[in-house]
Design a protein around this motif. Structure first.
Motif: not given
Length: 795
Positions: A351-371, A484-486, A503-506
């Motif tokens: 989640i922190l990685e996504y926020l960091a990328v979002r901070k540097l690139n406002k147009s980044t697409k929402g991730p799709i995570l699978c818990f 942002m889909f979870i 999906m990115e499986v976590i």
């Protein structure tokens, strides 16, 4: 209830009122929707109890009854304030009792009077009255004569336009020479409102009364002329099949001509104003305007107009360009995540990685995570925590048991009761186009004749496609790229592979005993104390007690059961407090059974383990975490038959066959006759205890082979050793899944040595360092190495 059945006017055949002796006190009856004028003969239906009493009282005396209009026709029981002051004294000419209890009376108006005082109001009104004499009209001047002629002509025109022209009535009107009597006669036939008719009645000056009637006639003539014109125009445009529409258009045009705005016009104007204010893409605005124009052309009561209205509401309610601002403070986000959840470092880092990328690139697409993880480990609550950390709206939808594709894509508007899909509904409810949308239980989506919802999710959960998501109801592209889909699941086996690939499986494994203890102390205990109405000072529970409850009252990877047990303790203490106890109450390992009863589970570490040849401990993975798998092998004289018991699945049965084949190929190593007669003269029985529980999967392959090897050689397996891995006919050991969960299960059972496949060495990184220090792992490539470690004592 009173109403005028038919209005009748008499001129020469009514009783003269010149010698009428009006008493000071009269019974009075209030009438609705009609004002009685002088010289009128009118039938009335009398239904109210008080009105019937008044008629009866009049009939018993001199048949004189005062009639006066009430201000509000809807009131069934009017008071003195609801009745006008001026009315008519009438003579009851005839009465007729109807079968339903009502009276039909024929009355003749005799004299105009004003109520001076209410003598009584029950059981009927009795009033004291003063006679109102009309003023002297004097000589009829040219001006008055002109007004009278104008009144006669306008009356004839109105009646002609309305189609109710009567030659007899016009003859009477033309023969009247007195201004007052002409005003009364015309006013009674104009179909005026009650308050307007009352104004005419109360005017005592004959000329002024005629002038008032003249003004009202002018207004009515204008309305009737417009009405006639509208009827003519509408009749030309509308056919017989559109009669209802024609009537409403007639009303609409009439209201427009009078300057009144109807509800329909207000509704259209309101929608236009909302559309102008709403920020939306050009193609959406164009479609909304087109639908609004269609709606304006339609009949308001048609079903199509209702469908378009609902559709426009959906367009105007969706947050096309409304976003919430992301909180991109990484330190704050980390603080929120740590406050809400203990552990789960991998997910927090993602989640922190996504926020960091979002901070540097406002147009980044929402991730799709699978818990993915067992029940009760905090998958759903973690989604809420992520939303709080990012400052986004949160919406949760459950996919469990969903079998209709329309739940995702919506129904087409041609269906009755059509609605958008759950995705569009989520955007509307959250009120932003970038919420965190949690889809629970994605592994439990089904399919039937209504379609496959998981196939519809392929577009939703693809960052390359969901910028133009198509909902059947909306029928226009909807941008989901900012959402942002979870998703959550207990296992990935039932998720279709194309969907899983998007999906990115976590993975969330179960918690260790230490982690459960910390979470119970920090989160669960304070929450249950608060929910059960207690104060922290009223309940004392040590860490040892919580650990004892975890090990002896629950057996799970998650935390739901331990929270239930803590809640049960809190409820019992809450009862004591409610009954007058003061506390504080201390719950310890000694008295916990008083609150929870005897222990429900016995920890694996406290079970007595037999050390005999043919007994081996394996490790299994289930939806609720890792489990210990005991395997027993017994050999007896026979004919080489292999018996498998314990509700084993096909894959596990095949692993047992492969294990036996491996052992037969190692005849020399086992110290058996080279001709293989041993396997022809003995039967082999493999049993996996907990026989009521179905078991399947290939990861018990090396455990089955080791158990057979141990039973044949009559050697015991090393203590505190467990193993997992798939076996081939040649004895190769293949990788397995769920290593972390299996390692946690071994620790719970007080096992510190685990044999794992060589190819699973990389998975050891997922196991927390404090757990790795308590365990010894033996990576192996083939079955020969397993035998040496398990039976030969190899380090």
């Amino acid at each position: 209830m009173e109403f005028n059945d038919s209005l009748s006017i008499g001129m020469d055949d009514f009783t003269s009122n010149e010698d009428l002796d009006i008493p000071d006190v009269l019974p009075m009856m209030a009438v609705r929707d009609v004002v009685v004028f002088n010289y009128m003969i009118i039938p009335l239906f009398v239904g109210r109890t008080s009105s019937i009493e008044a008629v009866n009282a009049a009939m018993e005396n001199d048949k004189l009854l005062m009639l006066v209009a009430q201000k509000d026709a809807s009131k069934d029981d009017p008071s003195a304030d609801d009745i006008y002051d001026v009315g008519m004294v009438c003579m009851i000419m005839r009465t007729l009792k109807l079968p339903d209890g009502r009276l039909k009376v024929l009355i003749q108006a005799m004299a105009k009077v004003r109520i001076s005082k209410y003598v009584s109001t029950s059981p009927y009104f009795k009033v004291s009255v003063d006679v109102m004499e009309d003023g002297e009209s004097g000589k009829v001047t040219v001006e008055v004569e002109a007004m009278m002629r104008n009144v006669r002509e306008q009356t004839e025109k109105i009646m002609s336009l309305r189609g109710i022209l009567s030659a007899d009535l016009m003859m009477i009107i033309n023969n009247i020479e007195e201004p007052g009597r002409l005003a009364d006669l015309v006013g009674s036939n104009l179909r005026l409102k009650v308050n307007e008719s009352q104004r005419i009645l109360e005017e005592t000056d004959p000329v002024l009364r005629l002038s008032l009637v003249n003004d009202l006639l002018t207004k009515e003539l204008e309305v009737s002329t417009v009405q006639a014109r509208i009827q003519s125009e509408a009749r030309e445009e509308m056919g017989k099949s559109q009669r209802e529409y024609y009537l409403r258009e007639q009303l609409h045009a009439l209201q427009k001509e009078l300057g009144d705005t109807d509800d329909r016009s207000m509704e259209i104007e309101e929608l236009q104003a909302r559309l102008k204010k709403k920020k939306m893409p050009k193609h959406v605005r164009k479609e909304a305007k087109r639908q609004l124009e269609r709606m304006d052309m339609m009949h308001p009561d048609s079903s199509e107009a209702t469908i378009i209205r609902i559709y426009l509401d959906w367009i105007l309610d969706l947050p096309w360009k409304k976003s919430t601002k992301d909180v991109l403070d990484l330190a704050h986000a980390r603080e929120v995540l740590d406050h809400d959840h203990y552990g789960l470092e991998k997910i927090k880092d993602r989640i922190l990685e996504y926020l960091a990328v979002r901070k540097l690139n406002k147009s980044t697409k929402g991730p799709i995570l699978c818990f993915v993880g067992p029940p009760g480990v905090g998958k759903t609550s973690l989604g809420k925590s992520v939303a709080r950390a990012m400052g986004r709206k949160f919406y949760r939808m459950s996919l469990g048991g969903m079998r209709d594709e329309a739940e995702i894509r919506g129904h087409r508007r041609t269906y009755i009761g059509a609605m958008p899909g759950r995705i569009v509904q989520a955007l509307k409810i959250s009120g932003s186009n970038n919420p965190i949308l949690m889809m629970d239980e994605i592994d439990k989506v089904g399919s039937d004749y209504r379609g496959d919802p998981s196939s519809a999710l392929l577009e939703v959960l693809d960052p390359e496609q969901n910028s133009e998501f198509s909902d059947h109801y909306m029928n226009m592209p909807i941008d989901l790229s900012k959402v942002m889909f979870i998703t959550t699941a207990n296992m990935t086996d039932t998720i279709p592979s194309p969907l899983l690939d998007r999906m990115e499986v976590i993975r969330l494994s179960g918690y260790t005993l230490e982690e459960k203890g910390v979470i119970a102390r920090r989160y669960l205990l304070p929450r249950q104390i608060k929910q059960n109405g207690l104060k922290e000072s009223q309940l004392k529970m040590s860490d040892d007690t919580i650990e004892y409850m975890i090990t002896h009252y629950t057996a799970e990877a998650g935390l739901r059961n331990i929270e239930r047990e803590i809640s049960s303790v809190c409820r019992k203490i809450a009862r004591k407090v409610a009954e007058g106890g003061r506390g504080p109450y201390t719950v310890s390992k000694r008295n916990v059974e008083k609150y929870l009863g005897p222990p429900k589970t016995i920890p694996e570490s406290e079970l007595e383990r037999l050390e005999q040849p043919g007994l081996v401990t394996g490790l299994a993975w289930t939806e609720i975490g890792g489990e210990i798998l005991e395997i027993e092998v017994n050999i007896m004289p026979g004919k080489g038959k292999l018996t498998l018991t314990g509700q084993l699945g096909d894959v596990m049965k095949e692993s047992a066959q492969a294990a036996l084949t491996y052992c037969r190929s190692r005849t020399e190593d086992l110290g058996l006759d080279a001709d293989g007669s041993y396997f022809e003269k003995h039967d082999f029985h493999i049993h996996v205890p907990a026989g009521a529980i179905p078991k399947d999967g290939p990861s018990a392959g090396i455990t089955l082979a080791t158990a057979l090897y141990s039973a044949i050689t009559n050697k015991k397996v090393r203590r505190h050793l467990a193993m997992t891995g798939e076996i081939t006919l040649r004895g190769r050991v293949l990788p397995i899944g769920g290593l972390k969960e299996k390692a946690l299960a071994a620790l719970r059972a007080d096992i510190n040595k685990i044999i794992i496949p060589e190819q699973n060495k990389n998975d050891l990184v997922e196991i927390p360092e404090e757990l790795r220090k308590q365990l010894t792992f033996y990576p192996v490539k083939n079955m020969d190495e397993v035998v040496k470690i398990a039976l030969g004592g190899k380090k």
